[in-house]
Design an enzyme around this catalytic site. Sequence first.
Site, PDB file in Angstrom:
ATOM      1  N   ARG A   1     -26.250  18.459  76.802  1.00 20.81           N
ATOM      2  CA  ARG A   1     -27.279  19.490  76.992  1.00 20.81           C
ATOM      3  C   ARG A   1     -28.631  18.906  77.341  1.00 20.81           C
ATOM      4  O   ARG A   1     -29.471  19.575  77.921  1.00 20.81           O
ATOM      5  CB  ARG A   1     -27.437  20.331  75.722  1.00 20.81           C
TER       6      ARG A   1
ATOM      7  N   GLN B   1     -56.468  15.330  65.415  1.00 20.01           N
ATOM      8  CA  GLN B   1     -56.615  15.934  66.741  1.00 20.01           C
ATOM      9  C   GLN B   1     -55.451  15.465  67.608  1.00 20.01           C
ATOM     10  O   GLN B   1     -55.011  14.324  67.507  1.00 20.01           O
ATOM     11  CB  GLN B   1     -57.939  15.426  67.320  1.00 20.01           C
TER      12      GLN B   1
ATOM     13  N   ASN C   1     -54.514  15.556  71.782  1.00 19.38           N
ATOM     14  CA  ASN C   1     -55.015  15.887  73.113  1.00 19.38           C
ATOM     15  C   ASN C   1     -53.943  15.644  74.159  1.00 19.38           C
ATOM     16  O   ASN C   1     -53.073  14.787  73.980  1.00 19.38           O
ATOM     17  CB  ASN C   1     -56.238  15.018  73.462  1.00 19.38           C
TER      18      ASN C   1
ATOM     19  N   ARG D   1     -58.438   5.891  83.792  1.00 16.64           N
ATOM     20  CA  ARG D   1     -59.202   6.578  82.744  1.00 16.64           C
ATOM     21  C   ARG D   1     -59.431   5.560  81.633  1.00 16.64           C
ATOM     22  O   ARG D   1     -58.502   4.950  81.148  1.00 16.64           O
ATOM     23  CB  ARG D   1     -58.425   7.767  82.192  1.00 16.64           C
TER      24      ARG D   1
ATOM     25  N   HIS E   1     -62.031   3.630  76.577  1.00 16.16           N
ATOM     26  CA  HIS E   1     -62.766   4.428  75.600  1.00 16.16           C
ATOM     27  C   HIS E   1     -62.473   3.991  74.165  1.00 16.16           C
ATOM     28  O   HIS E   1     -61.379   3.538  73.863  1.00 16.16           O
ATOM     29  CB  HIS E   1     -62.389   5.903  75.731  1.00 16.16           C
TER      30      HIS E   1
ATOM     31  N   LYS F   1     -54.926   5.674  67.381  1.00 19.37           N
ATOM     32  CA  LYS F   1     -54.361   6.530  68.428  1.00 19.37           C
ATOM     33  C   LYS F   1     -52.876   6.226  68.595  1.00 19.37           C
ATOM     34  O   LYS F   1     -52.464   5.068  68.546  1.00 19.37           O
ATOM     35  CB  LYS F   1     -55.013   6.255  69.789  1.00 19.37           C
TER      36      LYS F   1
ATOM     37  N   HIS G   1     -59.271   1.773  74.760  1.00 19.33           N
ATOM     38  CA  HIS G   1     -58.019   2.209  75.376  1.00 19.33           C
ATOM     39  C   HIS G   1     -58.280   2.860  76.725  1.00 19.33           C
ATOM     40  O   HIS G   1     -59.268   3.563  76.910  1.00 19.33           O
ATOM     41  CB  HIS G   1     -57.301   3.221  74.473  1.00 19.33           C
TER      42      HIS G   1
ATOM     43  N   TYR H   1     -51.998  12.338  73.211  1.00 22.17           N
ATOM     44  CA  TYR H   1     -52.653  11.425  72.274  1.00 22.17           C
ATOM     45  C   TYR H   1     -52.732  12.099  70.913  1.00 22.17           C
ATOM     46  O   TYR H   1     -53.241  13.200  70.802  1.00 22.17           O
ATOM     47  CB  TYR H   1     -54.111  11.174  72.662  1.00 22.17           C
TER      48      TYR H   1
ATOM     49  N   ASP I   1     -67.020   6.915  83.266  1.00 26.27           N
ATOM     50  CA  ASP I   1     -66.354   5.615  83.223  1.00 26.27           C
ATOM     51  C   ASP I   1     -66.999   4.600  84.165  1.00 26.27           C
ATOM     52  O   ASP I   1     -67.058   3.412  83.854  1.00 26.27           O
ATOM     53  CB  ASP I   1     -64.865   5.766  83.529  1.00 26.27           C
TER      54      ASP I   1
END
Length: 186
Positions: free
Chosen positions: A26, A49, A51, A62, A65, A75, A122, A135, A171
């Site tokens: 399946r 949190q 995201n 990206r 950070h 994270k 990261h 995340y 950035d």
Amino acid sequence: MTRFLRHETPIEGLALLERVRLGDDRGFLTRLFCSEELTATGWNGPIAQINETGTRQAGTVRGMHFQLPPFAEIKLVTCVAGSVLDVAIDLRKGSPTFLQHFAVELSAKNTRSLLIPQGFAHGFQTLTDNVRMIYAHSAPFRAEAEAGLHAQDPALAIDWPLPVSNLSVRDRSHPLLSPEYQGVAA
């Protein structure tokens, strides 16, 4: 049975997790998060949190950070569509691997996640179009604690596999590291 296999990286505390995939004719199931099982792999906080990011074009970078103490976060980063080169940089003051990075491909197919402890920057580069990332964060985002490194800083020596494109204004504006940079407390 654990649903997360921990693989050590050359940087202490940074772990590559392989999510065990269960399946039949399946389809499949992989667990994205389980506090009980992830505690054994190094996750030691709540989920404050979660995201999701979507990135349309391959080559987009990206990052890099991080949140400054006392709002530093753990994270857990997972790619659920497409493929990325995911990068974590050790910023821990006094660490023997200070400013070293670890890069790994995360994809919807390989069921890997990166468990990033406090004290790391990261970021990622999309290797395909239409990437989606999830995340989990141990602390909520705080604008006043937001910081970053320039993803193309020669001092970081990140070998991005594709030409870097689509850096955000934020950035692009991260400064290059100065020789005086000492890192952050983890």
